[in-house]
Write an enzyme that holds these catalytic residues in place. Structure first.
Site, PDB file in Angstrom:
ATOM      1  N   ASP A   1      36.901  36.410  38.463  1.00  0.00           N
ATOM      2  CA  ASP A   1      36.601  37.787  38.885  1.00  0.00           C
ATOM      3  C   ASP A   1      36.492  38.759  37.704  1.00  0.00           C
ATOM      4  OD1 ASP A   1      39.373  37.201  38.721  1.00  0.00           O
ATOM      5  OD2 ASP A   1      39.898  38.973  39.888  1.00  0.00           O
ATOM      6  N   HIS A   2      36.816  38.280  36.503  1.00  0.00           N
ATOM      7  CA  HIS A   2      36.708  39.147  35.323  1.00  0.00           C
ATOM      8  C   HIS A   2      35.581  38.737  34.370  1.00  0.00           C
ATOM      9  CE1 HIS A   2      40.582  41.394  35.939  1.00  0.00           C
ATOM     10  NE2 HIS A   2      40.690  40.412  36.814  1.00  0.00           N
TER      11      HIS A   2
ATOM     12  N   HIS B   1      50.454  37.456  32.461  1.00  0.00           N
ATOM     13  CA  HIS B   1      49.721  36.880  33.581  1.00  0.00           C
ATOM     14  C   HIS B   1      49.929  35.356  33.540  1.00  0.00           C
ATOM     15  CE1 HIS B   1      47.023  37.154  36.876  1.00  0.00           C
ATOM     16  NE2 HIS B   1      45.937  36.728  36.288  1.00  0.00           N
TER      17      HIS B   1
END
Lengths: 317, 317
Positions: free
Chosen positions: A64-65, A137
């Site tokens: 998604d990045h 993360h």
């Protein structure tokens, strides 16, 4: 300093939120932070030419990045780009760009300069500094801080005391040059105050709340922090190494920022009211980013302009 | 047989047109033809679950037809898919899927079955056949035709003549079974007419007009043909191996199709009126596809429903 949100969703896009992407117009540069799928089309909606982007900063390598990178690069090539493109990201960037370069048939006539980075100063120009840390993360995620270099205050009284005549010598000293007064060298550091920073924005990428984020974001005009979850889903935030909006607000408070903007909102929520209100209980000056929202920082004040997709407005009307 | 256009642009997407993608709902199958960037989000707008897609057919490997594949596959994994996914495409598919499988960090728990195909029968089920040809683009481009198997007519008079009593034997013979009548074997081919095909649609992918397309599209209910350019830009169509809308209309006429739907429209045009009118001069029953346009084929008639993005309507209003 002008920020445009191209996408504000987390892993799954919704009708209203595309995948991550933030444009920062800063001095003469147009920078892109993260590049989720559909970024090239979001740029069309935002009326920003992809040709103007000269630097791309990736926080980490979850789809998604980064899935918009292939299309953006191919689109630049298709439009005849010849200028170098600089891409920054954590370890693994070279492998990623190799994958992107093999995704389908295409040809580009520009160089991609790959900058695999860790923690520290990423870029220093005459005008600004970009600094990075590795946040928390489940894969390496880089958080970025961008701040304007601001001249230290000029200590006028001190200069006069040292015999510097009021006039052009003041400007020279303020600009970092030595001057000679009656055979005596006066150095800038003798008449300049403490180092200062100008406007500052910080972007978290995906992360659990952590002390390094507080330190990086310290005194930011705008902290853009992920807030994937509401407080009731804190267990999911912990499991997937994300933050709740409350946790993002705690970071904003500890870092003494001026404005907190929440992004990377899970598509499981049909409204962002809880996300916003839960954060506001802890840190009042909080906004939830929408796609195409713009923030202009002028004279120590951040002005927000919402510019939602027409479809969204119509459907809400 | 229900067709939904997810994207109708050519290489560069516009505010109104996303990159290529067509959903075909057919019997129990949901098939996707081409998968441009942003397809997973277009599916959200079209209210079609990506989990339902079991077969993906790629025409060729230019970015505007394949860059959505990585996101769609990751999204399927994220949602917990376990069923196999079948992907069909020209030579090079294995390499492509290898690239897609290495685009960022992710994990999927389903198999991707790779089918590199050339010309011929791609799939034959009890209900339908999918056939492919290699059309004329600057890279291998596969055009697909999907048609319903329809039982041949049952020659009732012939059956009676052969002594088959009116009753269940008629059904058996029509379904392809032999029957024994008074010790004599009657074979289905003795009482069945010529082979017939049912509803048929054909999709060109990217191509110059060519005879093979006429042959493939012959008698289609719907021919979806690329029409990247207006007639005045025919030189560009030739240079980049695309078609003008006039050329697509010639194919439709020669192939005796019922409805021609033009797609893959260049974003250089601010209106599609010329694209449509130039085609209509040659083939009257022509429509220009819009994103989210649906076509339902019922009883030999194709019904079109336009369902443009609200933003588009609002801006046009």
């Amino acid at each position: 300093m002008e920020i445009t949100f191209l996408g504000t969703s987390s892993a799954v896009p919704s009708k209203y939120r595309n995948h991550a992407g933030i444009i920062l117009k800063y001095f003469k540069d147009t920078m892109l932070f993260d590049c989720g799928e559909g970024t090239q089309r979001q740029l069309t909606y935002a009326k920003i030419s992809p040709m103007k982007i000269d630097k791309i900063f990736l926080s980490h390598y979850h789809g998604d990045h980064i899935l918009g990178l292939a299309g953006l690069i191919q689109s630049m090539g298709f439009r005849g780009r010849t200028e170098d493109l600089n891409i920054y990201g954590p370890k693994g960037l070279e492998k990623l760009i190799n994958v992107v370069s093999n995704y389908g048939f295409f040809k580009i006539d520009f160089n991609i300069n790959i900058h695999e980075i860790g923690e520290g100063i990423v870029i220093e120009t005459d005008e600004y500094i970009i600094r990075s840390i590795i946040a928390e993360h489940n894969v390496d995620n880089i958080a970025y801080s961008i701040y304007e270099k601001k001249k230290p205050r000029f200590l006028r009284e001190k200069a006069i005391e040292l015999g510097v005549p009021v006039g052009p010598s003041f400007g020279k000293l303020h600009n970092g040059e030595e001057v000679e007064i009656n055979g005596k060298i006066i150095k800038p550091e003798q008449v300049l105050g403490e180092p200062r920073i100008g406007k500052k924005i910080t972007y978290s990428g995906d992360t659990r709340p952590c002390e390094k984020m507080v330190e990086l974001a310290c005194d930011s005009d705008v902290l853009i922090h992920e807030a994937t979850y509401e407080d009731k889903d804190k267990d999911k935030a912990i499991e997937h190494c994300h933050s709740t909006s409350k946790e993002a607000a705690e970071i904003a408070k500890l870092a003494n920022v001026k404005l907190l903007v929440l992004t990377h909102i899970s598509s499981r929520y049909t409204t962002d009211l809880n996300i916003k209100n839960e954060a506001k209980e802890i840190f009042e000056n909080t906004a939830v980013a929408d796609d195409f929202m713009e923030i202009k920082i002028e004279k120590d004040k951040a002005k927000i302009r919402f510019r939602k997709l027409l479809s969204l407005n119509e459907e809400q009307a």
